[in-house]
Design a protein around this motif. Structure first.
Motif, PDB file in Angstrom:
ATOM      1  N   TYR A 205       1.043  -1.249  -0.125  1.00 36.04           N
ATOM      2  CA  TYR A 205      -0.041  -0.066  -0.054  1.00 36.04           C
ATOM      3  C   TYR A 205       0.883   1.230  -0.135  1.00 36.04           C
ATOM      4  O   TYR A 205       0.450   2.406  -0.196  1.00 36.04           O
ATOM      5  CB  TYR A 205      -0.989  -0.023   1.317  1.00 36.04           C
ATOM      6  CG  TYR A 205      -1.883  -1.143   1.309  1.00 36.04           C
ATOM      7  CD1 TYR A 205      -2.969  -1.325   0.388  1.00 36.04           C
ATOM      8  CD2 TYR A 205      -1.775  -2.228   2.132  1.00 36.04           C
ATOM      9  CE1 TYR A 205      -3.691  -2.053   0.291  1.00 36.04           C
ATOM     10  CE2 TYR A 205      -2.753  -3.294   2.034  1.00 36.04           C
ATOM     11  CZ  TYR A 205      -3.651  -3.360   1.394  1.00 36.04           C
ATOM     12  OH  TYR A 205      -4.482  -4.313   1.450  1.00 36.04           O
ATOM     13  N   LEU A 206       2.238   0.912   0.155  1.00 33.86           N
ATOM     14  CA  LEU A 206       2.929   2.233   0.014  1.00 33.86           C
ATOM     15  C   LEU A 206       3.852   2.628  -1.194  1.00 33.86           C
ATOM     16  O   LEU A 206       3.862   1.784  -2.100  1.00 33.86           O
ATOM     17  CB  LEU A 206       4.159   2.052   1.234  1.00 33.86           C
ATOM     18  CG  LEU A 206       3.588   1.653   2.670  1.00 33.86           C
ATOM     19  CD1 LEU A 206       4.823   1.372   3.447  1.00 33.86           C
ATOM     20  CD2 LEU A 206       2.794   2.850   3.185  1.00 33.86           C
ATOM     21  N   PRO A 207       3.906   3.981  -1.468  1.00 37.19           N
ATOM     22  CA  PRO A 207       4.865   4.275  -2.646  1.00 37.19           C
ATOM     23  C   PRO A 207       6.051   3.347  -2.721  1.00 37.19           C
ATOM     24  O   PRO A 207       6.732   3.160  -1.722  1.00 37.19           O
ATOM     25  CB  PRO A 207       5.095   5.981  -2.483  1.00 37.19           C
ATOM     26  CG  PRO A 207       4.022   6.241  -1.441  1.00 37.19           C
ATOM     27  CD  PRO A 207       3.754   5.050  -0.488  1.00 37.19           C
ATOM     28  N   LYS A 208       6.462   3.177  -3.889  1.00 40.70           N
ATOM     29  CA  LYS A 208       7.702   2.431  -4.135  1.00 40.70           C
ATOM     30  C   LYS A 208       8.954   3.097  -4.013  1.00 40.70           C
ATOM     31  O   LYS A 208       9.876   2.661  -3.902  1.00 40.70           O
ATOM     32  CB  LYS A 208       7.524   1.904  -5.692  1.00 40.70           C
ATOM     33  CG  LYS A 208       6.335   1.063  -6.249  1.00 40.70           C
ATOM     34  CD  LYS A 208       6.138  -0.112  -5.011  1.00 40.70           C
ATOM     35  CE  LYS A 208       4.897  -1.123  -5.584  1.00 40.70           C
ATOM     36  NZ  LYS A 208       4.578  -2.259  -4.781  1.00 40.70           N
ATOM     37  N   ASP A 209       8.840   4.394  -4.101  1.00 41.53           N
ATOM     38  CA  ASP A 209      10.087   5.269  -3.879  1.00 41.53           C
ATOM     39  C   ASP A 209      10.577   5.652  -2.357  1.00 41.53           C
ATOM     40  O   ASP A 209      11.360   6.530  -2.252  1.00 41.53           O
ATOM     41  CB  ASP A 209       9.931   6.507  -4.938  1.00 41.53           C
ATOM     42  CG  ASP A 209       8.836   7.111  -4.421  1.00 41.53           C
ATOM     43  OD1 ASP A 209       7.945   6.832  -3.902  1.00 41.53           O
ATOM     44  OD2 ASP A 209       8.827   8.534  -4.844  1.00 41.53           O
ATOM     45  N   ARG A 210       9.776   5.128  -1.430  1.00 40.20           N
ATOM     46  CA  ARG A 210      10.028   5.348   0.015  1.00 40.20           C
ATOM     47  C   ARG A 210      11.137   4.401   0.628  1.00 40.20           C
ATOM     48  O   ARG A 210      11.184   3.396  -0.001  1.00 40.20           O
ATOM     49  CB  ARG A 210       8.844   5.523   0.468  1.00 40.20           C
ATOM     50  CG  ARG A 210       7.933   6.264   0.015  1.00 40.20           C
ATOM     51  CD  ARG A 210       8.420   7.845  -0.136  1.00 40.20           C
ATOM     52  NE  ARG A 210       7.592   8.434  -1.314  1.00 40.20           N
ATOM     53  CZ  ARG A 210       6.852   9.399  -1.130  1.00 40.20           C
ATOM     54  NH1 ARG A 210       6.360   9.696   0.058  1.00 40.20           N
ATOM     55  NH2 ARG A 210       6.238   9.807  -2.307  1.00 40.20           N
ATOM     56  N   LEU A 211      11.717   5.063   1.583  1.00 36.10           N
ATOM     57  CA  LEU A 211      12.622   3.971   2.512  1.00 36.10           C
ATOM     58  C   LEU A 211      11.701   3.731   3.542  1.00 36.10           C
ATOM     59  O   LEU A 211      11.201   4.259   4.212  1.00 36.10           O
ATOM     60  CB  LEU A 211      13.669   5.190   2.990  1.00 36.10           C
ATOM     61  CG  LEU A 211      14.345   5.724   2.170  1.00 36.10           C
ATOM     62  CD1 LEU A 211      15.651   6.802   2.817  1.00 36.10           C
ATOM     63  CD2 LEU A 211      15.259   4.877   1.182  1.00 36.10           C
ATOM     64  N   VAL A 212      11.589   2.138   3.342  1.00 39.85           N
ATOM     65  CA  VAL A 212      10.594   1.511   4.361  1.00 39.85           C
ATOM     66  C   VAL A 212      11.421   0.846   5.382  1.00 39.85           C
ATOM     67  O   VAL A 212      12.312   0.008   4.889  1.00 39.85           O
ATOM     68  CB  VAL A 212       9.672   0.762   3.521  1.00 39.85           C
ATOM     69  CG1 VAL A 212       8.837  -0.135   4.676  1.00 39.85           C
ATOM     70  CG2 VAL A 212       8.773   1.371   2.610  1.00 39.85           C
ATOM     71  N   GLY A 231      12.360  -5.955  -0.515  1.00 38.84           N
ATOM     72  CA  GLY A 231      12.974  -4.856  -0.935  1.00 38.84           C
ATOM     73  C   GLY A 231      12.768  -3.785  -0.048  1.00 38.84           C
ATOM     74  O   GLY A 231      12.848  -2.590  -0.576  1.00 38.84           O
ATOM     75  N   VAL A 232      12.499  -4.054   1.206  1.00 43.52           N
ATOM     76  CA  VAL A 232      12.471  -3.130   2.228  1.00 43.52           C
ATOM     77  C   VAL A 232      13.926  -2.200   2.265  1.00 43.52           C
ATOM     78  O   VAL A 232      14.923  -2.820   2.023  1.00 43.52           O
ATOM     79  CB  VAL A 232      11.989  -3.327   3.505  1.00 43.52           C
ATOM     80  CG1 VAL A 232      10.676  -3.890   3.524  1.00 43.52           C
ATOM     81  CG2 VAL A 232      12.754  -4.243   4.237  1.00 43.52           C
TER      82      VAL A 232
END
Length: 252
Positions: A205-212, A231-232
């Motif tokens: 549910y989170l944008p792909k370009d964020r640092l998770v 891929g986090v």
């Protein structure tokens, strides 16, 4: 009332008293000129999965984690291990933390420090910078509609906000704030159990370009391998490290 509600209730009382002791005007002055280490780059530029190693004595679910707790000795061990950033608990009542731990840790380490506490008042944003924090934890379920304002204020002060969510419904809280670093807490706030696979459920549910960052319940190498496959960007590890300080290789 779940444990988070109890912590927040106590925190509101605590901050009201702290504001009587040190005015916000004074806290703003104390924050001026503080040097901020680059928490965001530490996560983004890490080789492989970034590790945020946590320094804490206790937790509501586990009680005392480290009887002979020593934040300075712990920081030195983490520094030797080359972890990418540190998380320091400053919450007093449930985690037995203290604001002074951040400066103590910063004095013996080169890594950026996340102040791990429960932010309920703008006062604490200035306070975080004043006590030496480089990054600040903003919990979406605590701040709700205040989150965008607190996020902007943190960034204005040069702090690096880590915005934490626990569930899919909380994703809506973070849209206006549009944070760069998003923490997924794997702990169920009703049962206080953890499941590292919770990260996978929320990640989509989170944008792909964020640092998770995956937080809580990370016990060892297999969990890290799993998170890396998702891929986090990183993992925040506390209890497993604190219980194995003499032999951190047991964790990895």
């Amino acid at each position: 009332m779940n444990i988070l509600d109890k912590i927040v209730e106590k925190k509101i009382e605590q901050i009201a008293e702290e504001k009587r002791q040190v005015s916000i005007e004074e806290m703003i002055k104390r924050a001026e000129g503080k040097i901020i280490r680059d928490f965001t780059s530490a996560i983004r530029d890490a080789e492989g999965l970034a590790i945020i190693s946590e320094i804490k004595k206790a937790s509501p679910s586990q009680g005392i984690i480290k009887e002979d707790f020593d934040p300075v000795a712990t920081a030195k061990i983490y520094e030797e291990q080359g972890f990418d950033a540190f998380s320091v608990l400053t919450e007093k009542h449930f985690f037995l933390g203290d604001d002074s731990y951040i400066e103590m840790v910063k004095a013996v380490s080169s890594k950026p420090i996340l102040r791990k506490d429960f932010i309920v008042d703008e006062y604490q944003i200035y306070q975080t910078k004043a006590i030496g924090g480089d990054a600040i934890l903003l919990i979406a379920s605590v701040l709700k509609e205040k989150l965008p304002e607190y996020y902007r204020k943190s960034v204005e002060l040069g702090l690096h906000p880590l915005v934490e969510i626990h569930s899919e419904k909380e994703v809506a809280y973070i849209e206006k704030a549009d944070p760069m670093i998003i923490g997924i807490n794997n702990r169920d706030l009703e049962t206080f159990t953890t499941d590292v696979r919770h990260t996978e459920k929320i990640l989509k549910y989170l944008p792909k370009d964020r640092l998770v960052i995956s937080e809580s319940g990370i016990k060892g190498a297999e969990d890290l391998k799993y998170l890396k496959s998702l891929g986090v960007s990183g993992a925040l590890i506390g209890e497993s490290l604190m219980r194995n300080l003499k032999d951190i290789k047991k964790v990895f």
